[in-house]
Design an enzyme around this catalytic site. Sequence first.
Site, short mmCIF file in Angstrom:
data_model
loop_
_atom_site.label_atom_id
_atom_site.label_comp_id
_atom_site.label_asym_id
_atom_site.label_seq_id
_atom_site.Cartn_x
_atom_site.Cartn_y
_atom_site.Cartn_z
N GLU A 31 -7.86 -27.08 -9.01
CA GLU A 31 -7.20 -28.22 -9.85
C GLU A 31 -5.29 -29.00 -8.77
OE1 GLU A 31 -8.20 -28.15 -14.86
OE2 GLU A 31 -6.60 -26.75 -13.91
N ASP B 95 -5.61 -27.42 -6.14
CA ASP B 95 -5.82 -27.55 -4.42
C ASP B 95 -5.95 -29.38 -4.60
OD1 ASP B 95 -6.10 -25.79 -3.47
OD2 ASP B 95 -8.36 -25.48 -3.36
N LEU C 151 19.33 4.12 3.99
CA LEU C 151 19.61 4.93 2.42
C LEU C 151 19.45 6.78 2.54
CD1 LEU C 151 17.52 3.12 -0.16
CD2 LEU C 151 19.90 2.79 0.37
N GLU D 53 15.35 1.90 -9.67
CA GLU D 53 14.57 1.40 -9.33
C GLU D 53 13.39 1.44 -8.52
OE1 GLU D 53 17.03 -1.56 -7.74
OE2 GLU D 53 16.62 -1.24 -5.77
N LYS E 70 11.16 2.52 -4.83
CA LYS E 70 11.62 2.24 -3.19
C LYS E 70 10.70 2.17 -2.80
CE LYS E 70 13.24 4.81 0.21
NZ LYS E 70 12.51 4.34 1.89
N ASP F 203 7.43 0.69 0.03
CA ASP F 203 7.24 1.07 0.79
C ASP F 203 6.46 -0.21 2.00
OD1 ASP F 203 6.69 2.79 2.85
OD2 ASP F 203 5.05 3.56 2.24
N ARG G 194 14.38 -6.23 9.46
CA ARG G 194 15.66 -4.91 9.65
C ARG G 194 15.81 -5.10 11.30
NH1 ARG G 194 16.44 -0.26 9.82
NH2 ARG G 194 18.30 0.96 8.65
N TYR H 189 15.83 -6.66 -3.75
CA TYR H 189 16.52 -5.78 -4.47
C TYR H 189 18.10 -5.58 -4.26
CZ TYR H 189 14.93 -3.66 0.09
OH TYR H 189 14.92 -3.31 1.60
N LYS I 48 21.06 3.37 -7.98
CA LYS I 48 21.93 2.96 -6.97
C LYS I 48 23.53 2.26 -8.65
CE LYS I 48 19.33 -0.76 -4.24
NZ LYS I 48 19.02 -1.53 -4.49
N LYS J 93 13.09 10.64 -2.78
CA LYS J 93 11.99 10.08 -1.90
C LYS J 93 10.56 11.36 -2.82
CE LYS J 93 11.62 9.62 1.77
NZ LYS J 93 11.02 8.44 2.91
N CYS K 226 -28.31 5.05 20.11
CA CYS K 226 -27.33 5.82 18.42
C CYS K 226 -28.22 6.81 18.04
CB CYS K 226 -28.89 4.32 17.68
SG CYS K 226 -28.75 5.25 15.99
N CYS L 73 -31.14 6.55 16.15
CA CYS L 73 -32.86 6.03 16.41
C CYS L 73 -32.65 5.65 18.35
CB CYS L 73 -32.89 4.68 15.82
SG CYS L 73 -31.94 3.66 16.60
N CYS M 155 -25.37 -0.36 16.00
CA CYS M 155 -27.26 -0.52 17.18
C CYS M 155 -28.17 -1.36 16.81
CB CYS M 155 -27.35 0.89 16.32
SG CYS M 155 -29.13 0.83 16.15
N CYS N 168 -33.40 0.56 12.85
CA CYS N 168 -33.13 1.73 12.55
C CYS N 168 -33.06 3.23 11.34
CB CYS N 168 -31.68 2.04 13.03
SG CYS N 168 -30.77 3.34 12.87
S1 IVH Z 1 18.75 -1.02 -1.38
C1 IVH Z 1 22.45 -1.27 0.99
N1 IVH Z 1 16.89 -0.83 -2.50
O1 IVH Z 1 14.10 1.45 2.22
C2 IVH Z 1 20.87 -0.35 0.57
N2 IVH Z 1 15.88 0.10 -0.59
O2 IVH Z 1 14.38 4.18 3.69
C3 IVH Z 1 20.23 -1.39 1.30
N3 IVH Z 1 13.89 -0.17 0.26
O3 IVH Z 1 16.62 -0.15 5.05
C4 IVH Z 1 18.80 -0.72 0.63
N4 IVH Z 1 12.86 -0.48 -1.38
O4 IVH Z 1 14.25 -1.21 3.68
C5 IVH Z 1 16.66 -0.37 -1.69
N5 IVH Z 1 14.98 -0.80 -4.18
C6 IVH Z 1 15.06 -0.58 -2.93
C7 IVH Z 1 14.37 -0.86 -2.19
C8 IVH Z 1 14.83 -0.08 -0.59
C9 IVH Z 1 12.79 0.12 -0.26
C10 IVH Z 1 13.83 -0.08 1.74
C11 IVH Z 1 14.63 -0.84 2.50
C12 IVH Z 1 15.75 0.87 3.09
C13 IVH Z 1 14.76 1.87 2.89
C14 IVH Z 1 15.40 2.87 3.60
#
Ligand code: IVH
Length: 705
Positions: free
Chosen positions: A57, A59, A105, A135, A137, A139, A158, A248, A320, A344, A438, A441, A456, A461
């Site tokens: 729908e 689409d 950070l 919040e 972090k 990856d 970045r 964020y 923060k 971390k 292989c 075989c 293979c 085999c």
């Molecule tokens: S705040 C000035 N919030 O982690 C503050 N960074 O290791 C800016 N990252 O460069 C960063 N989740 O790319 C912030 N909830 C979060 C994040 C976050 C991932 C990354 C970000 C930063 C890196 C530092």
Amino acid sequence: MYTPQDEILLARSAQELVQSPTEATPDTAALEVLKKVLNYLDWKYYVQDDPVLADQEYDKLFKLLKAIEGAHPELISPDSPTQRVAKGLNASFATVAHYVPMLSLENSYNADDLREWDRKCKVFVGKDNISYTVEPKYDGAGISLYYEDNQLQRAATRGDGVFGDDITVNARQIKSIPLTANLSGKGVQSIEIRGEVIIKKNVFTAINEKRIAAGLSVLANPRNAASGTLRIQDPAEVAKRGLHAVLYNISYHTNQHQQEDDQVLHSHYSALQWLDQLGFATPVKDMLRTDSIDAVIAHCEAFEARRDELPFEIDGMVVKVDLLADQETMGQTSHHPRWAMAYKFKARQATSKLQKVEFQVGRTGNIGPVAKIAPVHIGGVTVGSVSLFNEDVIREKDLMIGDTVLVERAGDVIPYIVKSLPELRDGTEEIIVFPSHCPVCNDELVKTEGEVAWRCVNINCSAQVVERLIHFASKDAMDIRNLGDANIKRFFESGLLKGIQDIYRLDFETISTFNKFGAKSIDNLKTAIENSKQQALHRLIYGLGIRYVGETTAKTLAKAVTDIREFKDWNEERLCSLEDIGPKVAQSIVEFFSNEDNIHLLEELDTLGINLKNTHQSAADTEGAFSGKTFLFTGSLSQFKRNNAEEKVESLGGKILSGVSSKLNYLVVGADAGSKLEKAKKLGTVNILNEEDFIKLLGNNGIIL
Ligand code: IVH
């Protein structure tokens, strides 16, 4: 961004548009409605994870918009949903300066580190009570978005923090990034927003499955995949990768109304709530605001414990200082802001010794090198084998037997070798020799142009035959529970199983003489094999192991015929007319069905009583305990696969809905359920079940998942 009334109106308009004829009228008012509706549908689908329409729908509406714009290019506006589709790129990205440098950070690793930072913050700000936010972090890859006059103007990576790559064209492919947002509603004229581009775990796994099937190199982990994808020079490919952006931080903005700033942008928490309302994906749902450092620590620890259950990778939490005035007082060093601190999580990396490399033969004959390493504990799991995928990985990572290697285990993603540490070599290391024949075989291996895997090509085999049998019996194919990998190997070695058809004429008398095969296990095995004869056609198609045919393609194929043997008469062109089937897949299907041996196999299966027909009725036609009942699954399910559960519901006459509405009877909720759960709670008419409740409900109707 959308009030409940807006949502009702837009959802209704969407329904009306779907029902109406698809004429491309250049009526500007109608065009505006269509664009608004499509933008709303994108937001529901990509940000809220709560689709309003079925894919077909959607689409239909998208094609309608394209048709109108095709006939009247003067009506194309930059906020049109069609404008996400890129028009090609230059050979390299332009370098752009960030409006405000993107800092990194500072890291903390335990509760004491956080308490110490809390103490410092209080001294710095001169208060004994500070409000914090916590919040995830994410990856992924950092991104900066710049909006002016409500339009996305620029997106940049970045880079080195001061300069980044201008990747606007690619960012426009990310459906959770709004192309326009009502920022001026609060007087904001220009704004730079920071966030992270990520690939959700399930999307990442699916991408790699497809890449392996296509003989391409695999992507190491979701983080690398996200940052690599942002730099791909082909926006159409970027669109396919299913990237997601979470925002964020507001790093810079100009505002015409100071009082609005005071209201919205006085704290990190309210700023993110505002962005969330404007249609951005933000961490608000997973965020805590508190003035207690103990609560901060508890939130960090709770997320670390749930890390594997989250739908995306996180490598820590970010704490923060909430009030922007306090943030300003604290300022920053040349590397990081003083008002934020990363917590971390424990490392998921370890070093080990590469002891040897084994070469395994896969179902399609692909040779997969597997590194055997001295067993190491990583994040609670012992890792002794690590897939190296193909020869290129060995060369790119410069691996030698005897090397010290860095191994990473990212969430539920399989472990992989990040790199070797050549500086630790002592001269005793040996080059890894990839076999020319292989290992099972002894046929000569071949490599097709454009592919990374050696194969293979001897379809007889024995390693391939066993892998094909394992695949046929596997859970997502014919689901023959009691015929596990070990039994298949054993039956194969003793000559009882040579091909798929032999499963249905196993000599149970001989099996009963085998060690550990009592009357009970033979009975169970017989029942499992007997039951598999009536599996839905798509499971058989998937189980046959046709190259490039995964579960989704198998379903598409099953729906297109009444008997699988009809594919004998299908050519590539006809196959390509089916959803999501391209020339490469079509060619492989044609090859399969023009091979006499395969047709003979199907005829034999037919004689043995295996279902070759598409008997799968539509939900409305099936009578059962769930007749007239509607279901929806949300969140990450840990005890079963969504696909399987949906099939069971349909087999009992139930129907699967795509969103929460008053029509929904049951919502089955896994971990991290979001807006659907909230909506169902608000409605108050939906039965909310957890996974256990659902399994019980099926059990009451004699069904086991
Ligand atoms: S705040 C000035 N919030 O982690 C503050 N960074 O290791 C800016 N990252 O460069 C960063 N989740 O790319 C912030 N909830 C979060 C994040 C976050 C991932 C990354 C970000 C930063 C890196 C530092």
